[in-house]
Scaffold this active site. Structure first.
Site, PDB file in Angstrom:
ATOM      1  N   ARG A 247       0.675  -1.314  -0.461  1.00 45.97           N
ATOM      2  CA  ARG A 247       0.402  -0.279  -0.045  1.00 45.97           C
ATOM      3  C   ARG A 247       0.843   1.370   0.034  1.00 45.97           C
ATOM      4  O   ARG A 247       1.910   1.471   0.288  1.00 45.97           O
ATOM      5  CB  ARG A 247      -0.921  -0.313   1.556  1.00 45.97           C
ATOM      6  N   HIS A 251      -4.424   4.315   3.911  1.00 47.13           N
ATOM      7  CA  HIS A 251      -6.035   3.757   3.904  1.00 47.13           C
ATOM      8  C   HIS A 251      -6.898   4.557   3.477  1.00 47.13           C
ATOM      9  O   HIS A 251      -7.914   3.293   3.168  1.00 47.13           O
ATOM     10  CB  HIS A 251      -5.577   2.652   5.745  1.00 47.13           C
ATOM     11  N   TYR A 260       3.237   4.033  10.906  1.00 46.77           N
ATOM     12  CA  TYR A 260       3.576   2.473  10.949  1.00 46.77           C
ATOM     13  C   TYR A 260       4.237   2.214  10.511  1.00 46.77           C
ATOM     14  O   TYR A 260       4.381   1.038   9.962  1.00 46.77           O
ATOM     15  CB  TYR A 260       2.156   1.880  11.415  1.00 46.77           C
TER      16      TYR A 260
END
Ligand SMILES: Cc1ncc(C[n+]2csc(CCOP(=O)(O)OP(=O)(O)O)c2C)c(N)n1
Ligand SMILES: [Mg+2]
Length: 337
Positions: A247, A251, A260
């Site tokens: 990714r 998100h 993170y």
């Protein structure tokens, strides 16, 4: 131990075009990639301007969405998650319908039967049994329809995933399971999701084929899905496709992945982003011209501008709608104010 090969299927690294695609198909795939990319980039901008609500970014997931829907006929069904929140564009759905959805306006609630596209689904993996039920039902009626459903790596930990895939396997339902393995479920990494070496390995447990493809290679996703659709239509049952990438965007608009994610990995992934990669491939083959590329971008931008104008010109919904279908018998005093 039985294992699906860990290798990823790729097409764009070579110079060979799948036999099933004409030059106009190659350009149509490009146009769709640009349309989705433009929608996504504009939608993030509109969200930042307060013109749409929270938005699930799909930047660099376009190759999976375009590649896996291109082998379908208009009678086939698509069951998206929120990550495929603009998938209607590949069937000509107006951008305003999709923007309405992200604005929380009922004008975004299309009738699935009008487009053969299920509603955008937020509860993880619940679209999977929907796809299986639809596909099995169509088969029982003798209609040659295939369903493709999209879901993430995190969805493979949900009961609905296992129930759906097993049900499809035992009934031979004509479904293609497209797992968008972007290696993150918000901030939960794939390593916390499974001990399996690949998600496609899960197919072995259900007795169905599992294949892995490079998720940034639109032609590899297309080829794998085309084969799976053919199998399904021929009565040979479902297939699991794992489209692997990393990714490269948050998100969603409410997420800050710097807390993170592996930022070096993100940079690598952005350097091989899927629209530019396909652009380079087509130019190497002499198929794509500057003129076509510019027109594709300009058309997509015009459609988005018109889409947001149309969405914003629509009157807001009646607040009463919040309560429609909520009560058979409204509680005492409900209608008094
Ligand atoms: C049943 C359910 N549980 C939790 C959530 C909250 N949630 C929203 S997105 C998400 C991560 C899903 O990750 P993945 O399946 O990998 O899909 P991706 O977002 O990466 O496309 C979670 C847990 C939800 N929407 N539904
Ligand atoms: Mg994920």
């Amino acid at each position: 131990m039985a294992q699906v090969t860990l290798e990823l299927r790729r097409v764009l690294d070579g110079d060979t075009v799948p036999d099933s695609l004409t030059e106009s198909d190659l350009l149509e795939l490009y146009r769709r990639l640009v349309l989705l990319r433009t929608f996504d980039e504009r939608a993030v901008m509109y969200q930042r301007q307060g013109r749409i609500g929270t938005y699930a970014i799909f930047w660099n997931h376009e190759a999976i969405q375009v590649g896996a829907t291109y082998p379908l006929t208009d009678d086939d069904w698509i069951f998206p998650s929120y990550r495929e929140g603009a998938i209607g564009l590949v069937r000509g759905m107006p951008p305003e319908t999709l923007l309405h959805w992200w604005r929380g306006h009922p004008a975004g609630w299309w009738n699935p039967a009008d487009w053969n596209i299920g509603s955008i689904v937020v509860p993880i993996a619940t679209q999977i049994p929907h796809a299986v039920g639809l596909a099995w039902g169509k088969r029982l009626r003798g209609e040659p329809v295939v369903a493709v459903t999209f879901f993430g790596d995190g969805a493979t930990s949900e009961g609905a995933f296992h129930e759906g895939v097993n049900f499809a396997a035992v009934t031979g339902a004509p479904v293609v399971f497209v797992c968008n393995n972007n290696q993150w479920a918000i901030s939960t990494p794939l390593s916390a999701q499974t001990r399996a070496a690949s998600l496609a390995d899960k197919a072995i447990g259900y007795g169905i084929p599992g294949v892995r493809v490079d998720g940034l290679d639109v032609l590899a996703v297309y080829e794998a899905t085309r084969e799976a659709v053919e199998r399904a239509r021929a009565g040979d049952g479902p297939t699991f496709i794992e489209a692997v990438h990393y990714r490269a965007a948050p998100h969603g608009t409410a997420d800050d992945p710097r807390a993170y994610i592996d930022l070096a990995r993100v940079e690598e992934e952005r350097a091989r982003e899927c629209v530019g990669r396909y652009d380079t491939f087509l130019r190497r083959l002499g198929v794509l011209t500057d003129e076509f590329a510019q027109a594709a971008k300009a058309d997509a931008e015009t459609a988005m501008r018109a889409g947001i104008a149309a969405a914003e010109a629509t009157p807001p919904p009646d607040p009463e709608l919040l309560f429609s279908n909520a009560y058979v018998d409204p509680p005492p005093g409900f209608n008094d104010g």
